[in-house]
Design an enzyme around this catalytic site. Structure first.
Site, mmCIF file in Angstrom:
data_model
loop_
_atom_site.group_PDB
_atom_site.id
_atom_site.type_symbol
_atom_site.label_atom_id
_atom_site.label_comp_id
_atom_site.label_asym_id
_atom_site.label_seq_id
_atom_site.Cartn_x
_atom_site.Cartn_y
_atom_site.Cartn_z
ATOM 1 N N SER A 173 6.019 6.537 9.057
ATOM 2 C CA SER A 173 6.376 6.505 7.643
ATOM 3 C C SER A 173 7.190 7.755 7.254
ATOM 4 O O SER A 173 8.271 7.982 7.792
ATOM 5 C CB SER A 173 5.114 6.356 6.798
ATOM 6 O OG SER A 173 5.405 5.991 5.466
ATOM 7 N N HIS B 43 2.727 -2.106 6.274
ATOM 8 C CA HIS B 43 2.848 -0.658 6.323
ATOM 9 C C HIS B 43 1.449 -0.023 6.422
ATOM 10 O O HIS B 43 0.508 -0.463 5.763
ATOM 11 C CB HIS B 43 3.541 -0.155 5.057
ATOM 12 C CG HIS B 43 4.044 1.234 5.172
ATOM 13 N ND1 HIS B 43 5.256 1.542 5.743
ATOM 14 C CD2 HIS B 43 3.497 2.426 4.798
ATOM 15 C CE1 HIS B 43 5.444 2.845 5.710
ATOM 16 N NE2 HIS B 43 4.386 3.411 5.153
ATOM 17 N N ASP C 17 6.956 -5.259 5.137
ATOM 18 C CA ASP C 17 7.116 -3.868 4.716
ATOM 19 C C ASP C 17 8.542 -3.700 4.199
ATOM 20 O O ASP C 17 9.496 -4.033 4.916
ATOM 21 C CB ASP C 17 6.862 -2.955 5.924
ATOM 22 C CG ASP C 17 6.985 -1.471 5.625
ATOM 23 O OD1 ASP C 17 7.441 -1.107 4.530
ATOM 24 O OD2 ASP C 17 6.638 -0.670 6.508
#
Length: 313
Positions: free
Chosen positions: A156, A280, A250
């Site tokens: 991320s 995610h 996502d």
């Protein structure tokens, strides 16, 4: 409207529900202090412990502006063939050495590599480029400390930082030998692709992404800064061999796809894999969701191969 009941399996829904019970979808409406408390509690809830033989040492790097806390993971009886610098996720405002503690320990245990987790500074107290500066300080420290090859990895927000470091160090005499990015946010076009199709995905929405972007920059328009948005770069040549693993459900998935395509177009090595039906943050589901378990094995294998100088894709 995307029908997630058809894309996401029962195991993954159970993970989503468990996550939402710890970290409600409206958490971004809380104060930063409250968000961090909620996030830290969630990470403790999912903590899976260390593999046998893995130990950790928490210390700090002396950097020009301040000391950067790090945690070094080692596997007993194993001389590491490579070193992994790991940058944690958390939207640039959450997380630290504890949030991804077990992920790093497992990465160490399964590769045998020494893993160094970087506790970079967080927004809003420390706006961009504070996190990037800490990451660069960690890279320079690692090149001085280790003779082994260095692999960059992150999920991320951490994937964003790893990519930025790769781009900044491609001329370095000890440039990284590879990078593995897990559902990274790389500053792609928010008017197309997964940003549109999965704007309301479970676990991460476009509203969340706008919040994190504004917090990181203090609301300033920093369009075009490649240390902030690696996809803003005009040159993708000479980047290290790259593996990008994204989640289908996502909004950030298209970033990984675009990044891989641009590296290949520039003559480099890159492989992008989208995990069907995953969301995610699925690294926390690696022990409870079959798809996430298989993906984590893919991630571990990619780190291991790149550390050995192998390209198998």
């Amino acid at each position: 409207m995307t029908d997630y009941t058809k894309l996401i399996d029962a195991e993954t829904w159970a993970f989503i529900e468990r996550t939402n019970a710890c970290y409600p979808p409206d958490t971004i409406d809380y104060t930063i202090v409250q968000q961090r408390e909620i996030y830290d509690r969630m990470c403790r809830e999912f903590f899976a412990g260390y593999p046998e033989g893995v130990s950790a040492e928490t210390t700090a790097i002396t950097a020009p502006a301040h000391d950067v806390p790090i945690r070094i993971y080692r596997l007993a009886g194993k001389a590491p063939e490579a070193v992994v610098l790991y940058f944690h996720g958390g939207g640039f405002i959450l997380g630290g050495l504890d949030s991804h503690d077990d992920v790093c320990a497992e990465l160490c245990g399964r590769t045998g590599y020494e893993v160094v987790s970087i506790d970079y500074r967080l927004a809003p107290e420390h706006r961009h480029p504070a996190a990037f500066d800490d990451a660069m300080a960690a890279f320079e420290w690692a090149t001085a400390k280790y003779s082994q090859p260095i692999v960059l990895a992150g999920d991320s927000a951490g994937g964003n930082i790893a990519a930025a470091v790769s781009q900044a160090t491609r001329g370095h005499k000890r440039r990284p030998v590879g990078q593995v990015l897990v559902y990274p946010g790389l500053g792609g076009d928010r008017a197309r692709g997964s940003y549109v199709v999965h704007a309301e995905a479970p676990m991460l929405t476009m509203r969340d992404l706008e919040f994190y972007k504004d917090i990181r920059t203090g609301g300033e328009d920093r369009t075009g800064e490649i240390t902030l948005s690696p996809l803003a770069d005009a040159d993708f040549a000479n980047l290290p061999p790259t593996v990008v693993v994204t989640a289908e459900c996502d909004p950030l998935s298209s970033d990984g796809e675009a990044y891989g395509e641009r590296i290949v177009a520039a003559g480099g090595k890159a492989f992008w894999h989208e995990e069907p039906g995953l969301v995610h943050g699925y690294l926390r589901a690696r022990h409870t969701v079959g798809r996430a378990r298989a993906s984590f094995t893919r991630i571990v294998d990619a780190v291991a191969a790149l550390g050995r100088g192998e390209w198998v894709w």
